[in-house]
Design a protein around this motif. Structure first.
Motif, PDB file in Angstrom:
ATOM      1  N   GLU A  29       7.377  34.923  54.627  1.00  0.00           N
ATOM      2  CA  GLU A  29       6.868  33.640  54.141  1.00  0.00           C
ATOM      3  C   GLU A  29       6.503  32.804  55.368  1.00  0.00           C
ATOM      4  OE1 GLU A  29       5.592  30.250  52.555  1.00  0.00           O
ATOM      5  OE2 GLU A  29       5.789  32.187  51.534  1.00  0.00           O
ATOM      6  N   HIS A  30       5.197  32.504  55.519  1.00  0.00           N
ATOM      7  CA  HIS A  30       4.707  31.875  56.746  1.00  0.00           C
ATOM      8  C   HIS A  30       5.377  30.527  57.017  1.00  0.00           C
ATOM      9  CE1 HIS A  30       1.977  30.949  60.007  1.00  0.00           C
ATOM     10  NE2 HIS A  30       1.736  29.770  59.456  1.00  0.00           N
ATOM     11  N   SER A  31       5.624  29.745  55.985  1.00  0.00           N
ATOM     12  CA  SER A  31       6.201  28.420  56.192  1.00  0.00           C
ATOM     13  C   SER A  31       7.604  28.491  56.802  1.00  0.00           C
ATOM     14  CB  SER A  31       6.253  27.650  54.870  1.00  0.00           C
ATOM     15  OG  SER A  31       7.127  28.274  53.950  1.00  0.00           O
ATOM     16  N   SER A  34       8.133  28.062  60.994  1.00  0.00           N
ATOM     17  CA  SER A  34       8.029  26.815  61.755  1.00  0.00           C
ATOM     18  C   SER A  34       9.309  26.583  62.554  1.00  0.00           C
ATOM     19  CB  SER A  34       7.801  25.638  60.800  1.00  0.00           C
ATOM     20  OG  SER A  34       7.797  24.414  61.491  1.00  0.00           O
ATOM     21  N   ASN A  86       8.336  33.452  48.372  1.00  0.00           N
ATOM     22  CA  ASN A  86       6.911  33.192  48.522  1.00  0.00           C
ATOM     23  C   ASN A  86       6.397  32.256  47.433  1.00  0.00           C
ATOM     24  OD1 ASN A  86       7.588  36.183  49.262  1.00  0.00           O
ATOM     25  ND2 ASN A  86       5.947  35.606  50.613  1.00  0.00           N
ATOM     26  N   ARG A 243      17.120  25.802  58.876  1.00  0.00           N
ATOM     27  CA  ARG A 243      15.991  24.919  59.175  1.00  0.00           C
ATOM     28  C   ARG A 243      16.420  23.544  59.652  1.00  0.00           C
ATOM     29  NH1 ARG A 243      12.988  26.016  53.607  1.00  0.00           N
ATOM     30  NH2 ARG A 243      15.091  26.770  53.099  1.00  0.00           N
ATOM     31  N   GLN A 247      14.436  23.641  63.081  1.00  0.00           N
ATOM     32  CA  GLN A 247      13.234  22.803  62.957  1.00  0.00           C
ATOM     33  C   GLN A 247      13.499  21.369  63.405  1.00  0.00           C
ATOM     34  OE1 GLN A 247      11.851  23.246  58.896  1.00  0.00           O
ATOM     35  NE2 GLN A 247      11.129  25.333  59.229  1.00  0.00           N
TER      36      GLN A 247
END
Length: 279
Positions: A29-31, A34, A86, A243, A247
């Motif tokens: 999942e690209h997100s 981050s 996803n 995250r 992040q």
């Protein structure tokens, strides 16, 4: 005989642990990428920050275990791959565990392994896959003395979306945590409840299995620290945050703040003062 490895996960004085999860890239999942685009740098930053453990996948674990010295964080090895995060969802959904995962964890000198127990509306077959994985891993985990962390994760459909989000319903979380205990978890990584004052019910469902609280999506620093204080006060043995650390504009600072709360019972305000860019 899992205690020797758990002794390397839990802090000797507080009996608690901070595990920073950096296994997001395994879920396609690209997100999720981050903040962890450069994994070599991410791991180096976290090693310097000094949490009790770092949770990594099979391919990234050597970045941690190549670091010399005795004082680096312990390794928690992610042992399964799923496509349930996803948006929009893929079809069919799956959750598959790594063959020979426990032997690999032993060779990598992990302190524990982590596997999902997913509850997805309309997809009971995915939970069946998870249970089969857990039962297979449990057999080898007992043989090799490797602590098995089960991650019971209750999901709900996102309104107006093709994906899933975390469901914080207390009854659902308690039910899945109880199943994780029944399946023989040595550790349980569970979501916070929507009503955080309910968290003692999650601890009760786990009986004497240590519960580490999952972080989920990004929230502001004060909310994160207040929630951490609340779950620890109700009996949680630690946290697994991803995250909210990786992040963060100041990963080392938020790690220091969380370690102060987890191990020193620091107040929220005192912990916030440790973050260079506290908001």
């Amino acid at each position: 005989m899992t205690k020797p490895r758990l002794n390397r996960l839990f802090h000797a004085r507080s009996g608690r642990a901070l595990d920073v999860a950096v296994d997001h890239g395994a879920f396609h999942e690209h997100s999720f990428l981050s903040g962890i685009e450069d994994m070599r740098q991410t791991v180096a930053t976290l090693v310097d920050a000094g949490p009790d453990a770092i949770q990594l996948s099979l391919g990234q674990a050597p970045l941690l275990q190549a670091v010399p010295g005795k004082q680096k964080p312990g390794l928690v090895l992610r042992t399964d791959i799923a496509n349930v995060y996803n948006d929009p969802l893929e079809s069919p959904l799956h959750s598959l565990h790594v063959p020979d995962a426990i032997e690999i964890a032993v060779r990598l000198d992990a302190v524990a392994v982590c596997v999902n127990l997913l509850d997805l509306p309309g997809h009971p077959e995915v939970r069946e896959q998870c249970i089969r994985s857990i039962l297979a891993l449990r057999t080898d985990a007992e043989r090799y003395g490797m602590p098995l962390m089960i991650e019971p994760l209750v999901m709900q459909t996102k309104p107006g979306s093709g994906g899933y989000a975390v469901d914080g319903d207390t009854a659902k979380i308690v039910t899945l945590v109880r199943q994780a205990r029944e399946l023989g978890a040595d550790l349980i990584k569970a979501d916070p409840t929507d009503d955080i004052t309910d968290y003692h019910r999650v601890i009760q469902a786990a009986v004497d299995t240590p519960v580490l609280v999952r972080g989920g999506g990004r929230v502001d620093d004060r909310t994160l620290l207040e929630r951490t204080v609340a779950v620890l006060a109700q009996g949680a043995r630690g946290i697994v945050y991803g995250r909210n650390v990786i992040q963060h504009p100041d990963p080392a600072g938020i790690t220091a703040a969380l370690m102060a709360v987890v191990h020193e019972n620091a107040s929220v305000d005192d912990a916030l003062a440790l973050i260079g860019c506290a908001r």
